[in-house]
Scaffold this motif. Structure first.
Motif, PDB file in Angstrom:
ATOM      1  N   PRO A 262       0.209   7.164   2.033  1.00  0.00           N
ATOM      2  CA  PRO A 262       1.315   6.246   2.273  1.00  0.00           C
ATOM      3  C   PRO A 262       0.989   5.246   3.377  1.00  0.00           C
ATOM      4  O   PRO A 262       0.244   5.556   4.315  1.00  0.00           O
ATOM      5  CB  PRO A 262       2.460   7.174   2.696  1.00  0.00           C
ATOM      6  N   LEU A 263       1.531   4.034   3.262  1.00  0.00           N
ATOM      7  CA  LEU A 263       1.473   3.053   4.326  1.00  0.00           C
ATOM      8  C   LEU A 263       2.752   3.163   5.149  1.00  0.00           C
ATOM      9  O   LEU A 263       3.845   3.337   4.583  1.00  0.00           O
ATOM     10  CB  LEU A 263       1.370   1.630   3.770  1.00  0.00           C
ATOM     11  N   ASP A 264       2.636   3.068   6.460  1.00  0.00           N
ATOM     12  CA  ASP A 264       3.839   3.061   7.275  1.00  0.00           C
ATOM     13  C   ASP A 264       4.436   1.653   7.287  1.00  0.00           C
ATOM     14  O   ASP A 264       3.878   0.712   6.711  1.00  0.00           O
ATOM     15  CB  ASP A 264       3.572   3.595   8.684  1.00  0.00           C
ATOM     16  N   ASP A 265       5.580   1.509   7.940  1.00  0.00           N
ATOM     17  CA  ASP A 265       6.296   0.239   7.899  1.00  0.00           C
ATOM     18  C   ASP A 265       5.476  -0.893   8.513  1.00  0.00           C
ATOM     19  O   ASP A 265       5.467  -2.016   7.993  1.00  0.00           O
ATOM     20  CB  ASP A 265       7.634   0.385   8.620  1.00  0.00           C
ATOM     21  N   ASP A 266       4.776  -0.614   9.598  1.00  0.00           N
ATOM     22  CA  ASP A 266       3.971  -1.649  10.250  1.00  0.00           C
ATOM     23  C   ASP A 266       2.818  -2.085   9.351  1.00  0.00           C
ATOM     24  O   ASP A 266       2.484  -3.283   9.286  1.00  0.00           O
ATOM     25  CB  ASP A 266       3.421  -1.138  11.579  1.00  0.00           C
ATOM     26  N   GLU A 267       2.199  -1.153   8.657  1.00  0.00           N
ATOM     27  CA  GLU A 267       1.095  -1.500   7.760  1.00  0.00           C
ATOM     28  C   GLU A 267       1.586  -2.332   6.586  1.00  0.00           C
ATOM     29  O   GLU A 267       0.927  -3.296   6.166  1.00  0.00           O
ATOM     30  CB  GLU A 267       0.412  -0.219   7.269  1.00  0.00           C
ATOM     31  N   THR A 268       2.751  -1.972   6.045  1.00  0.00           N
ATOM     32  CA  THR A 268       3.322  -2.754   4.944  1.00  0.00           C
ATOM     33  C   THR A 268       3.644  -4.175   5.403  1.00  0.00           C
ATOM     34  O   THR A 268       3.367  -5.156   4.704  1.00  0.00           O
ATOM     35  CB  THR A 268       4.591  -2.074   4.404  1.00  0.00           C
ATOM     36  N   THR A 269       4.220  -4.301   6.595  1.00  0.00           N
ATOM     37  CA  THR A 269       4.523  -5.623   7.146  1.00  0.00           C
ATOM     38  C   THR A 269       3.254  -6.437   7.334  1.00  0.00           C
ATOM     39  O   THR A 269       3.236  -7.653   7.086  1.00  0.00           O
ATOM     40  CB  THR A 269       5.265  -5.470   8.481  1.00  0.00           C
ATOM     41  N   ALA A 270       2.180  -5.793   7.747  1.00  0.00           N
ATOM     42  CA  ALA A 270       0.912  -6.499   7.953  1.00  0.00           C
ATOM     43  C   ALA A 270       0.358  -7.038   6.642  1.00  0.00           C
ATOM     44  O   ALA A 270      -0.221  -8.136   6.602  1.00  0.00           O
ATOM     45  CB  ALA A 270      -0.103  -5.575   8.627  1.00  0.00           C
ATOM     46  N   VAL A 271       0.510  -6.280   5.556  1.00  0.00           N
ATOM     47  CA  VAL A 271       0.063  -6.761   4.249  1.00  0.00           C
ATOM     48  C   VAL A 271       0.853  -8.013   3.862  1.00  0.00           C
ATOM     49  O   VAL A 271       0.279  -9.020   3.418  1.00  0.00           O
ATOM     50  CB  VAL A 271       0.215  -5.668   3.175  1.00  0.00           C
ATOM     51  N   PHE A 272       2.173  -7.978   4.025  1.00  0.00           N
ATOM     52  CA  PHE A 272       2.999  -9.154   3.746  1.00  0.00           C
ATOM     53  C   PHE A 272       2.559 -10.347   4.591  1.00  0.00           C
ATOM     54  O   PHE A 272       2.461 -11.474   4.099  1.00  0.00           O
ATOM     55  CB  PHE A 272       4.477  -8.844   4.020  1.00  0.00           C
ATOM     56  N   ALA A 273       2.317 -10.103   5.878  1.00  0.00           N
ATOM     57  CA  ALA A 273       1.955 -11.186   6.792  1.00  0.00           C
ATOM     58  C   ALA A 273       0.635 -11.832   6.384  1.00  0.00           C
ATOM     59  O   ALA A 273       0.480 -13.063   6.424  1.00  0.00           O
ATOM     60  CB  ALA A 273       1.866 -10.656   8.221  1.00  0.00           C
ATOM     61  N   ASP A 274      -0.337 -11.016   5.974  1.00  0.00           N
ATOM     62  CA  ASP A 274      -1.632 -11.555   5.571  1.00  0.00           C
ATOM     63  C   ASP A 274      -1.533 -12.343   4.269  1.00  0.00           C
ATOM     64  O   ASP A 274      -1.964 -13.499   4.191  1.00  0.00           O
ATOM     65  CB  ASP A 274      -2.647 -10.419   5.388  1.00  0.00           C
ATOM     66  N   VAL A 275      -0.976 -11.695   3.236  1.00  0.00           N
ATOM     67  CA  VAL A 275      -1.028 -12.274   1.888  1.00  0.00           C
ATOM     68  C   VAL A 275      -0.014 -13.400   1.716  1.00  0.00           C
ATOM     69  O   VAL A 275      -0.353 -14.496   1.265  1.00  0.00           O
ATOM     70  CB  VAL A 275      -0.809 -11.177   0.828  1.00  0.00           C
ATOM     71  N   PHE A 276       1.250 -13.143   2.067  1.00  0.00           N
ATOM     72  CA  PHE A 276       2.310 -14.107   1.800  1.00  0.00           C
ATOM     73  C   PHE A 276       2.605 -15.031   2.982  1.00  0.00           C
ATOM     74  O   PHE A 276       3.116 -16.128   2.798  1.00  0.00           O
ATOM     75  CB  PHE A 276       3.593 -13.371   1.394  1.00  0.00           C
ATOM     76  N   GLY A 277       2.316 -14.567   4.212  1.00  0.00           N
ATOM     77  CA  GLY A 277       2.584 -15.390   5.378  1.00  0.00           C
ATOM     78  C   GLY A 277       1.438 -16.335   5.687  1.00  0.00           C
ATOM     79  O   GLY A 277       1.518 -17.545   5.462  1.00  0.00           O
ATOM     80  N   ALA A 278       0.325 -15.788   6.186  1.00  0.00           N
ATOM     81  CA  ALA A 278      -0.826 -16.604   6.568  1.00  0.00           C
ATOM     82  C   ALA A 278      -1.699 -16.997   5.386  1.00  0.00           C
ATOM     83  O   ALA A 278      -2.531 -17.895   5.502  1.00  0.00           O
ATOM     84  CB  ALA A 278      -1.657 -15.858   7.610  1.00  0.00           C
ATOM     85  N   GLY A 279      -1.534 -16.326   4.248  1.00  0.00           N
ATOM     86  CA  GLY A 279      -2.377 -16.614   3.092  1.00  0.00           C
ATOM     87  C   GLY A 279      -3.827 -16.257   3.320  1.00  0.00           C
ATOM     88  O   GLY A 279      -4.724 -16.865   2.734  1.00  0.00           O
ATOM     89  N   ARG A 280      -4.051 -15.269   4.156  1.00  0.00           N
ATOM     90  CA  ARG A 280      -5.425 -14.864   4.464  1.00  0.00           C
ATOM     91  C   ARG A 280      -5.739 -13.534   3.795  1.00  0.00           C
ATOM     92  O   ARG A 280      -4.849 -12.815   3.370  1.00  0.00           O
ATOM     93  CB  ARG A 280      -5.621 -14.754   5.972  1.00  0.00           C
ATOM     94  N   ARG A 281      -7.009 -13.222   3.768  1.00  0.00           N
ATOM     95  CA  ARG A 281      -7.494 -11.987   3.159  1.00  0.00           C
ATOM     96  C   ARG A 281      -6.779 -10.785   3.771  1.00  0.00           C
ATOM     97  O   ARG A 281      -6.556 -10.729   4.980  1.00  0.00           O
ATOM     98  CB  ARG A 281      -9.002 -11.891   3.373  1.00  0.00           C
ATOM     99  N   CYS A 282      -6.426  -9.810   2.933  1.00  0.00           N
ATOM    100  CA  CYS A 282      -5.671  -8.645   3.383  1.00  0.00           C
ATOM    101  C   CYS A 282      -6.580  -7.731   4.204  1.00  0.00           C
ATOM    102  O   CYS A 282      -7.498  -7.097   3.671  1.00  0.00           O
ATOM    103  CB  CYS A 282      -5.098  -7.896   2.186  1.00  0.00           C
TER     104      CYS A 282
END
Length: 244
Positions: free
Chosen positions: A15-35
């Protein structure tokens, strides 16, 4: 539980914790950078892909190196916000490479990662993961049905005869066949087209020994020859002759 239990072999799901899930969103959908979290699971540095199903659209993505290209199936539907503020739109998102996958569930209520487990190659043959590839349908014989979108990396918008549409993170190719080799005097033929590849993992009932596919992860997009067995053996059909 009402009786027997099953064990899934060959895959490590965490499982991913909440912070890890948020980081995936931030990389892919926010900054548009590699996950970055996906890169900790797969250090090979190969392409990353995204398939996201929303209540109002589908988002397809491809990251060849540092940045993502994201395309929505509906022009009026934007990508998810990098801060998860509109995660209520999400039904499922899968970010994956050839060797690792992150799946985020509905409304980002849960998420997990999946990779091959240690010792996977030491399993008996009937419990080792099975690689499969599935033909991505489309009809590109006329330009109005399939459009290669401007920009890099390539994206293709494909429409079926039924009217349904899809986005493919690759240059789409129609189905056909190619000669691959000759063995024992027989010529082998392999399918060509556009493919989504999947790795399937088996579970075994601890009481009966029965096995079944219990988990899968996505492993890539491919255009060209079919990336996994089975091959087509024998002479080409009328369809193959027309394709040439």
């Amino acid at each position: 539980m009402t009786g027997t239990e099953t064990t899934v072999y060959g895959v490590d799901v965490r499982p991913l914790d909440d912070d890890e899930t948020t980081a995936v969103f931030a990389d892919v959908f926010g900054a548009g950078r590699r996950c970055a979290h996906l890169d900790t699971l797969d250090t090979a540095g190969g392409p990353q892909w995204l398939l996201a199903e929303l209540g109002d659209a589908r988002i397809t993505g491809y990251c060849a190196a540092g940045t993502w290209r994201l395309e929505s199936s509906h022009r009026d539907s934007g990508p998810l916000a990098g801060d998860r503020s509109d995660a209520w739109r999400l039904l499922e998102a899968v970010v994956f490479t050839e060797h690792a996958q992150i799946r985020i569930g509905e409304e980002a209520g849960f998420a997990h990662s999946a990779v091959d487990s240690a010792g996977v190659n030491e399993l008996p043959g009937w419990l080792r993961p099975r690689d499969r590839s599935f033909l991505l349908l489309g009809w590109s014989t006329e330009p109005r049905h399939t459009t290669v979108l401007d920009g890099e990396p390539p994206m293709t918008r494909s429409r079926e005869l039924s009217g349904s549409a899809a986005l493919h993170p690759d240059t789409f190719a129609d189905f056909g066949v190619l000669p691959s080799s000759k063995k024992a005097g027989k010529e082998e033929w392999t399918s060509k087209g556009s493919w989504l590849s999947v790795r399937e993992y088996w579970a075994q009932d601890t009481a009966t020994g029965a096995v079944h596919v219990a988990f899968h992860r996505l492993t890539g997009y491919h255009t060209g020859p079919k990336p996994t067995a089975p091959l087509i053996t024998g002479a080409p059909s009328a369809l193959e002759e027309d394709d040439e």
